[in-house]
Design a protein around this motif. Structure first.
Motif, PDB file in Angstrom:
ATOM      1  N   PRO A  11      85.493  56.073  -9.377  1.00 45.14           N
ATOM      2  CA  PRO A  11      85.514  56.787 -10.666  1.00 45.14           C
ATOM      3  C   PRO A  11      85.945  58.241 -10.457  1.00 45.14           C
ATOM      4  O   PRO A  11      85.603  58.836  -9.431  1.00 45.14           O
ATOM      5  CB  PRO A  11      84.058  56.725 -11.148  1.00 45.14           C
ATOM      6  CG  PRO A  11      83.277  56.060 -10.076  1.00 45.14           C
ATOM      7  CD  PRO A  11      84.171  55.646  -8.964  1.00 45.14           C
ATOM      8  N   PRO A  12      86.682  58.765 -11.408  1.00 43.75           N
ATOM      9  CA  PRO A  12      87.217  60.127 -11.212  1.00 43.75           C
ATOM     10  C   PRO A  12      86.142  61.132 -10.841  1.00 43.75           C
ATOM     11  O   PRO A  12      86.368  62.014 -10.021  1.00 43.75           O
ATOM     12  CB  PRO A  12      87.840  60.474 -12.564  1.00 43.75           C
ATOM     13  CG  PRO A  12      87.980  59.188 -13.291  1.00 43.75           C
ATOM     14  CD  PRO A  12      87.048  58.195 -12.696  1.00 43.75           C
ATOM     15  N   GLU A  13      84.948  61.013 -11.459  1.00 45.25           N
ATOM     16  CA  GLU A  13      83.931  62.024 -11.173  1.00 45.25           C
ATOM     17  C   GLU A  13      83.417  61.931  -9.741  1.00 45.25           C
ATOM     18  O   GLU A  13      82.771  62.838  -9.247  1.00 45.25           O
ATOM     19  CB  GLU A  13      82.775  61.958 -12.188  1.00 45.25           C
ATOM     20  CG  GLU A  13      81.957  60.691 -12.195  1.00 45.25           C
ATOM     21  CD  GLU A  13      82.575  59.560 -13.041  1.00 45.25           C
ATOM     22  OE1 GLU A  13      83.774  59.636 -13.358  1.00 45.25           O
ATOM     23  OE2 GLU A  13      81.868  58.600 -13.349  1.00 45.25           O
ATOM     24  N   SER A  14      83.700  60.819  -9.045  1.00 42.56           N
ATOM     25  CA  SER A  14      83.235  60.693  -7.656  1.00 42.56           C
ATOM     26  C   SER A  14      84.327  61.015  -6.647  1.00 42.56           C
ATOM     27  O   SER A  14      84.087  61.043  -5.442  1.00 42.56           O
ATOM     28  CB  SER A  14      82.731  59.270  -7.390  1.00 42.56           C
ATOM     29  OG  SER A  14      81.713  58.954  -8.291  1.00 42.56           O
ATOM     30  N   GLN A  15      85.526  61.198  -7.158  1.00 37.71           N
ATOM     31  CA  GLN A  15      86.646  61.414  -6.241  1.00 37.71           C
ATOM     32  C   GLN A  15      86.397  62.603  -5.302  1.00 37.71           C
ATOM     33  O   GLN A  15      86.658  62.558  -4.115  1.00 37.71           O
ATOM     34  CB  GLN A  15      87.932  61.658  -7.045  1.00 37.71           C
ATOM     35  CG  GLN A  15      89.186  61.769  -6.190  1.00 37.71           C
ATOM     36  CD  GLN A  15      89.510  60.459  -5.479  1.00 37.71           C
ATOM     37  OE1 GLN A  15      89.588  59.410  -6.108  1.00 37.71           O
ATOM     38  NE2 GLN A  15      89.644  60.514  -4.160  1.00 37.71           N
ATOM     39  N   ALA A  48      86.379  49.327  -4.016  1.00 39.21           N
ATOM     40  CA  ALA A  48      86.341  49.372  -5.488  1.00 39.21           C
ATOM     41  C   ALA A  48      87.052  50.624  -5.987  1.00 39.21           C
ATOM     42  O   ALA A  48      87.229  51.587  -5.245  1.00 39.21           O
ATOM     43  CB  ALA A  48      84.892  49.375  -5.957  1.00 39.21           C
ATOM     44  N   GLU A  49      87.447  50.582  -7.219  1.00 42.08           N
ATOM     45  CA  GLU A  49      88.081  51.743  -7.860  1.00 42.08           C
ATOM     46  C   GLU A  49      87.085  52.916  -7.832  1.00 42.08           C
ATOM     47  O   GLU A  49      85.923  52.739  -8.196  1.00 42.08           O
ATOM     48  CB  GLU A  49      88.421  51.368  -9.308  1.00 42.08           C
ATOM     49  CG  GLU A  49      89.292  52.367 -10.022  1.00 42.08           C
ATOM     50  CD  GLU A  49      90.716  52.419  -9.455  1.00 42.08           C
ATOM     51  OE1 GLU A  49      91.359  53.435  -9.675  1.00 42.08           O
ATOM     52  OE2 GLU A  49      91.146  51.445  -8.766  1.00 42.08           O
ATOM     53  N   MET A  57      89.360  53.692   5.105  1.00 43.09           N
ATOM     54  CA  MET A  57      88.298  54.258   4.297  1.00 43.09           C
ATOM     55  C   MET A  57      88.064  53.489   3.011  1.00 43.09           C
ATOM     56  O   MET A  57      86.960  53.436   2.503  1.00 43.09           O
ATOM     57  CB  MET A  57      88.600  55.723   3.975  1.00 43.09           C
ATOM     58  CG  MET A  57      88.447  56.614   5.174  1.00 43.09           C
ATOM     59  SD  MET A  57      86.780  56.503   5.847  1.00 43.09           S
ATOM     60  CE  MET A  57      86.898  57.614   7.207  1.00 43.09           C
ATOM     61  N   ARG A  58      89.144  52.930   2.508  1.00 35.88           N
ATOM     62  CA  ARG A  58      89.002  52.125   1.286  1.00 35.88           C
ATOM     63  C   ARG A  58      87.962  51.021   1.475  1.00 35.88           C
ATOM     64  O   ARG A  58      87.275  50.641   0.547  1.00 35.88           O
ATOM     65  CB  ARG A  58      90.330  51.444   0.951  1.00 35.88           C
ATOM     66  CG  ARG A  58      91.231  52.297   0.122  1.00 35.88           C
ATOM     67  CD  ARG A  58      92.520  51.533  -0.119  1.00 35.88           C
ATOM     68  NE  ARG A  58      93.433  52.295  -0.930  1.00 35.88           N
ATOM     69  CZ  ARG A  58      93.356  52.380  -2.257  1.00 35.88           C
ATOM     70  NH1 ARG A  58      92.418  51.740  -2.892  1.00 35.88           N
ATOM     71  NH2 ARG A  58      94.214  53.099  -2.927  1.00 35.88           N
ATOM     72  N   ALA A  59      87.858  50.570   2.712  1.00 33.67           N
ATOM     73  CA  ALA A  59      86.973  49.433   2.964  1.00 33.67           C
ATOM     74  C   ALA A  59      85.545  49.848   3.297  1.00 33.67           C
ATOM     75  O   ALA A  59      84.647  49.022   3.363  1.00 33.67           O
ATOM     76  CB  ALA A  59      87.550  48.616   4.127  1.00 33.67           C
TER      77      ALA A  59
END
Ligand code: BGC
Length: 786
Positions: free
Chosen positions: A716-720, A713-714, A703-705
């Motif tokens: 952002p906390p608000e999108s977690q 990419a990192e 999923m990271r890919a």
């Protein structure tokens, strides 16, 4: 506990063997309106079946427009009243009394109890039924069955099933989902059948999900016999069979009443064509023979040897236990025997104590308040006025009532629904009391120092518009022929009231759960409210009501303490609580136990009645009560697996005085069933599998890919949160697509195979908690951290 009566049931096969095929076929239809076919010379006696449910209609060759009847019987409290006693021992006693009456009248099977759920307060036969709650209905019905059958008389639990309205009753199909069917509409029958072991079950007129009840093999065979173990006779409601061959195949045994040989002719043809086999006929005939040898034989058990006077006294004491004190401002009741009383309303002379239709009993006598008041007050203390003449306001009578009320210390207002309002055959059109009764309440309460309403009706009426105007309300329901005597016993404090409502009193008809889907059209009525019936609905919606389910006042007060619950080895739960009478008078308290599943995957009611007991507590004393719950009391119907299921976790047991007056609560932890309630296949959301570390790691890597999820990419906390939810909710099969083939179909199949033996699948983000029912809580745990 199970109850058996009558002779051993082993002789049916030999009696059957002595009959010709024609004789066997003849057994399967009635001989007349009330009698079955018999061959006494061969040891098979004909049986007399008769209504039912709250009195034995003796020799009643009656039609619906009132052909004169030949004998009288005692009219006991109808189910609308008896249900408010919340007393199974009392129901059993009333059942036994019915057996005494039936034996006296030569009746072998009493056609009752009626036990359909009160889906809408408009149901025309609600007065013949117990409750909006299946548990209360089932326990009371089982007790009546046991009581009657212990006296050597059969019962007929009716109307099986989902017969909740009179509108289009012969042709309507109740379209009901499986969960509501099992948890609400069949549950009471299940309890009555498995606990009470009735001799017969009556198949209803209506259809369920398109299949008419008399031809419904799912109901009559798969559920009733195969699942619940019913081994008695299924009898049709009167005239409910339209195709006796189909009915016989579905599991119906006895067509009632006689059908002039039409049914027999059809069976003969079907036998010739091979559609039916002789075994089909033998099966039903043997059951009817068994029934006859249990209940029409000379050596059956003797019923309780009670005199007519004793039975009348019983009718009164059941009524005493069933009357509900709904309201009692400033301790208006009980009344002292001093001062003056205005008795207002025709029901004081002609009380309504039963409803119309097949259950109507011709009585030899009945108590009236006008006469009974003489036990408490002298004639100088009492004035009586009729107050109304029919349903429309009669100004002169109303003025007279107001004048009399304004001169008396107390007005006892005898009001309610008129005879025409409640009957078999049609539903009501509104919840309203008649205009003339409403006017009396309005104008009398305005002038009287204290107004007590004594309410006669067999189903819920609107009270929101008037209940706060009066000081006290005594709800008699339709309490049988002695109800007036019982009411005055309570008014003057001879008896401490102990009835509790068996049905919620809503604020308005429009608030009721079936409002938009009743009465249906084009032969179908959709039960879209599903399991949300009665208090289950009002509680979930947090709706105010006039009087909640289980409510009822006493002349004393009870305090609850020390609630305990112990889970046994079999996971049955014992609930104990101490009830202290902190008032001045001894009285009965009805201890009610409601169950809630604290966290569940499927929506479940905030509380469901799962136990109750009525206890006598002397003034100043305390009694510890104990209520046993079994596994089923924690289960819901799992529609996917077609079985009862329990989810592991905490359950709250609420113990109280009513469904909205919870006095104590305890929690228990239960281990669920060995099957998950989650549907596990290729479309199951990924979130359910992420507790498998190996799998979760691979998902995370891939999923990271995925470009849509940031492509490595990192985040952002608000999108977690959105990323977590996308992954959690994605059907398993989509892995192949999003992973660009890194997950193959074989991987997915392998995962499913690996997990196929797993008992529990939990996806915390989809669990619902009781504090926020109706809306899935946001994720509390789980999900993949990317
Ligand atoms: C009713 C039954 C009753 C039968 C015999 C039917 O119309 O629905 O409840 O037992 O008649 O009177």
């Amino acid at each position: 506990m199970t109850f058996h009566s009558g002779r051993p049931r082993a002789e049916a096969p030999s009696l059957l063997a002595g009959l010709t095929i024609e004789e066997k076929i003849a057994l399967l239809s009635g001989a007349s309106l009330w009698q079955t076919v018999g061959y006494p010379d061969r040891g098979i006696n004909p049986m007399t079946l008769s209504d039912g449910p709250h009195g034995v209609r003796v020799g009643a060759e009656v039609d619906l427009i009132g052909t004169p009847q030949t004998a009288t019987a005692i009219c006991f409290p109808t189910a609308s009243a008896l249900s408010c006693s919340w007393d199974t021992a009392l129901a059993r006693t009333q059942g036994a009394a019915l057996a005494t009456e039936a034996r006296r009248a030569g009746v072998d099977v009493v056609l009752g109890p009626g036990m359909n759920i009160k889906r809408t307060p408009l149901g025309g036969r609600n007065f013949e039924y117990f409750s909006e709650d299946p548990y209360l209905s089932g326990r009371l019905a089982a007790a009546i069955v046991a009581g009657t059958e212990s006296g050597g008389v059969g019962t007929s639990v009716k109307h099986f099933a989902v017969n909740n309205q009179e509108y289009d009753r012969f042709t309507i199909s109740a379209e009901v989902d499986e969960r509501a069917l099992r948890e609400i509409y069949l549950r009471g029958f299940e309890i009555a059948v498995t606990e009470g072991r009735p001799a017969t079950v009556m198949a209803a007129y209506n259809a369920v999900n398109g299949v008419t009840c008399t031809e419904n093999s799912r109901l009559l065979t798969e559920i009733l016999r195969d699942e619940w173990g019913f081994d008695g006779v299924v009898v049709s409601d009167w005239g409910a069979v339209s195709d006796q061959v189909a009915a016989l195949k579905a599991g119906l045994d006895l067509e009632m009443p006689a059908s002039d040989g039409m049914g027999a002719a059809a069976i003969r043809d079907a036998l010739e064509s091979g559609e039916l086999s002789e075994a089909d006929i033998d099966r039903a005939a043997a059951r009817i023979i068994e029934l006859s040898s249990r209940f029409a034989a000379s050596d059956r058990p003797e019923p309780a040897a009670a005199s007519a006077a004793e039975l009348v006294e019983l009718a009164r004491s059941v009524a005493q236990q069933s009357i509900v004190l709904l309201r009692n401002e400033h301790d208006t009741l009980p009344l002292a025997r001093t001062g003056t009383v205005a008795i207002i309303g025709e029901f004081a002379e002609k009380p309504r104590f039963q409803g119309g239709g097949s259950s109507e009993v011709p009585v030899a006598s009945f108590a009236t308040a006008r006469t009974e008041i003489g036990r408490f007050l002298s004639p100088e203390q009492v004035r009586y006025v009729r107050g109304h003449d029919g349903e429309q306001v009669d100004r002169a009578l109303l003025d007279e009532a107001v004048a009399v009320a304004s001169e008396a210390d107390v007005a006892l207002l005898f009001v309610g629904l008129t005879e025409m309002a409640e009957s078999e055959g049609y539903d009501r059109e509104s919840l309203s009391l008649p205009a003339s009764h409403l006017a009396l309440i309005d104008e009398v309460s305005a002038v009287s120092p204290r107004t007590v309403v004594i309410l006669h009706k067999g189903s819920v009426v609107d009270m929101a518009s008037w209940h706060e105007k009066v000081d006290a309300i005594l709800d008699l329901n339709l309490g049988g022929q002695e109800v007036a005597a019982a009411a005055l016993d309570i008014v003057f404090g001879e008896v401490n009231p102990s009835g509790r409502t068996s049905e919620t009193v809503p604020l308005r008809l429009e608030d009721t759960p079936a409002y938009v889907d009743y009465p249906g059209a084009q032969r179908r009525v959709h039960y879209r409210e599903s399991i949300w019936v009665g208090y289950r609905y009002y509680d979930r919606r947090k709706m105010p009501v006039v009087y909640p389910f289980g409510h009822g006042l006493s002349y004393t007060e009870f305090e609850y303490s020390d609630p305990r619950a112990t889970v046994g080895d079999d996971e049955n739960v014992t609930v104990e609580v101490t009830v202290r009478n902190v008032g001045e008078r001894a009285g009965f308290e009805v201890v009610q136990v409601y169950v809630r599943d604290d966290v569940s995957t499927v929506p479940r009611p905030d509380r469901e009645l799962r136990g109750f007991t009525k206890v006598w507590v002397p003034a100043g004393e305390a009694v510890t009560t104990r209520i046993e719950l079994d596994r089923r009391d924690f289960a819901f119907w799992d529609e996917h697996r077609d079985r009862w299921a329990i989810e592991s976790g905490a359950f709250t047991l609420e113990i109280g005085h009513s469904s909205r007056d919870i006095r104590a609560s305890v929690s228990v932890e239960l281990t669920g069933d060995t099957q998950s309630v989650v549907v596990v296949d290729r479309r199951t959301p990924l979130g359910y599998f992420l507790d498998d570390p190996e799998f979760a790691a691979k998902v995370e890597r891939i999923m990271r890919a995925v470009p849509l999820l940031g492509g490595g990419a990192e985040i952002p906390p608000e999108s977690q949160r959105i990323v977590d939810e996308v992954i959690n909710g994605m059907p398993l099969e989509k892995l192949r697509l999003v992973s660009a083939g890194a997950f193959s179909d074989d991987d997915i199949a392998g995962l499913l195979e690996r997990r196929s033996h797993q008992d529990e699948f939990t996806r915390p983000s989809l669990k619902r908690t009781a504090t926020d029912k109706g809306h899935p809580l946001m994720p509390t745990a789980g999900g993949v951290a990317l």
